[in-house]
Design an enzyme around this catalytic site. Structure first.
Site, PDB file in Angstrom:
ATOM      1  N   LYS A 190       1.018  -1.234   0.044  1.00 51.97           N
ATOM      2  CA  LYS A 190      -0.086   0.106   0.050  1.00 51.97           C
ATOM      3  C   LYS A 190       0.971   1.174  -0.007  1.00 51.97           C
ATOM      4  O   LYS A 190       1.012   2.098   0.880  1.00 51.97           O
ATOM      5  CB  LYS A 190      -0.936   0.038   1.191  1.00 51.97           C
ATOM      6  CG  LYS A 190      -2.103  -1.020   1.056  1.00 51.97           C
ATOM      7  CD  LYS A 190      -3.159  -0.424   0.318  1.00 51.97           C
ATOM      8  CE  LYS A 190      -3.794   0.673   0.887  1.00 51.97           C
ATOM      9  NZ  LYS A 190      -5.041   1.486   0.169  1.00 51.97           N
ATOM     10  N   ASP A 223      -5.417  -3.666  -1.573  1.00 46.18           N
ATOM     11  CA  ASP A 223      -6.596  -3.891  -1.733  1.00 46.18           C
ATOM     12  C   ASP A 223      -7.135  -4.515  -3.051  1.00 46.18           C
ATOM     13  O   ASP A 223      -7.821  -5.009  -3.172  1.00 46.18           O
ATOM     14  CB  ASP A 223      -7.280  -2.415  -1.212  1.00 46.18           C
ATOM     15  CG  ASP A 223      -6.805  -1.163  -1.942  1.00 46.18           C
ATOM     16  OD1 ASP A 223      -5.645  -1.503  -2.641  1.00 46.18           O
ATOM     17  OD2 ASP A 223      -7.382  -0.162  -1.981  1.00 46.18           O
TER      18      ASP A 223
END
Ligand code: IPM
Ligand code: MG
Length: 365
Positions: A190, A223
């Site tokens: 991320k 994600d």
């Protein structure tokens, strides 16, 4: 003599380990000569030995060639202090022996394609590996505290921390794995919100330039990667990610295959340059499943397949490892299912499943 330390743990751990011990017995009957030792880990160890893994068990672990680990945890241990919680035993083993490379293959056996919650054509033929960094990140970063702010508020802190060498070695492990497979690595982090993600990507790119020959590398935000895993999992070959993302993504990958009861894993240390050997722990990805513990319903495949990974990675017995994988596939193809993968079809007990696998295994040895 090759040695194995069996740490069955809590919940369904002892049941699936007992069946796996019978598989080792079969190997020994055919001349493998495994020397077995046993120890306690998890909640049972906390109760009986005063620690979720005792120093004595750590010494046994140091002395063995490889550890087979069942599962830890359960509601009866939920009130234990943080240091005494069952999971602390597993984390101590991982950290002490620097088992940084956690290989979690997710394979969809044809007989189970309808057991997945995804459509058959999305998962049929699935064969991917999640390579999870296992000794760093938020699992072990300091500070890790809950402090009392004195105004009726508390503050909890976990620390996500990665050094270059930790990212570099797991990236190199990913390239090595992929080279023996379809040559494709996808790194997930991320970087859009985390500094560790920024460094992760940078170091993975450097490692690729230095040691990624013959392997393609893609980056994905974790994600989006989770979404792609359920949308089109067959686009992946090897996914490499940090400890926490790997924990979550590997549970998703497990469900793609039909059941968490199917997934083995290997946790490996670095290769010792002097001896050529590496420390290793093999465990099913499933947990202790307290709801079915003691009922003889647990699926022993993930634990037995974890032994298969030990044969492959610790004992240089690729033929036996393949025979065991083939025996599992043949058992499933014959329509023999435990409750978790039966989906309405008749199901067999833990021991009956192991019997069926052992019979087909012996026929292939
Ligand atoms: C796993 C488990 C462990 C983890 C628990 C039992 C500490 O979920 O191996 O995936 O979070 O790593
Ligand atoms: Mg997990």
């Amino acid at each position: 003599m090759p040695s194995l330390l069996l740490l069955a743990g809590d919940g369904i751990g002892p049941e699936v380990m007992a069946e796996t011990e019978r598989v080792i017995g079969t190997l020994n009957k055919h001349g493998a000569n495994f020397e077995l030792s046993h120890g306690l880990v998890g909640g049972i160890a906390a109760v009986e030995e005063g620690a979720p893994v005792s120093d004595a068990t750590m010494e046994k672990a140091r002395a063995t060639d490889a550890i087979l680990f069942g599962a830890v945890g359960g509601p009866e241990f939920d009130h234990f202090s943080y240091d005494m919680r069952p999971e602390a035993g597993l984390l101590r083993l991982r950290k002490t022996f620097d088992l940084f490379a956690n290989i979690r293959p997710a394979i969809c056996y044809p007989a189970l394609a309808d057991a997945s919650s995804l459509k058959r054509d999305v998962i049929e033929g699935l064969d991917i590996v999640i390579l999870r960094e296992l000794t760093g990140g938020v699992y072990f970063g300091e500070p890790k505290t809950i402090e009392d702010l004195g105004n009726g508020q508390k503050r909890a802190i976990d620390t996500q921390v990665y050094d270059t060498f930790e990212i570099d070695r797991i990236a190199r492990a990913a390239f090595d794995l992929a080279r023996a497979r379809r040559g494709k690595v996808t790194s997930m982090e991320k970087r859009n919100v985390m500094k560790t993600g920024v460094l992760w990507r940078e170091v993975v790119d450097q490692a690729h330039a230095a040691a990624g020959e013959g392997v393609s590398l893609d980056h994905m935000l974790a994600d989006a990667g989770a979404m792609q895993l359920v949308r089109d999992p067959k686009q992946f070959d090897v996914i490499v990610c940090d400890n926490l993302f790997g924990d979550m993504l590997s549970d998703i990958a497990a469900q793609l295959t039909g059941s968490l009861g199917m997934l083995p894993s290997a946790s490996l240390g670095a290769v010792d340059e002097r001896t050529g050997r590496r420390r290793a722990l093999y465990e099913p990805v499933h947990g202790s499943a307290p709801d079915i513990a003691g009922k003889g319903q647990a699926n022993p495949i993930a634990m037995i397949a974890s032994l298969g990974m030990a044969l492959q990675y610790s004992f240089a017995m690729p033929d036996a490892a393949k025979a065991l994988d083939d025996a599992i596939a043949a058992t499933l193809a014959d329509g023999i299912f435990t409750g978790d993968i039966a989906y309405g079809a008749p199901s067999v007990s833990t021991t009956e499943m192991a019997n069926a696998i052992i019979e087909r295994f012996e026929a292939r040895l």
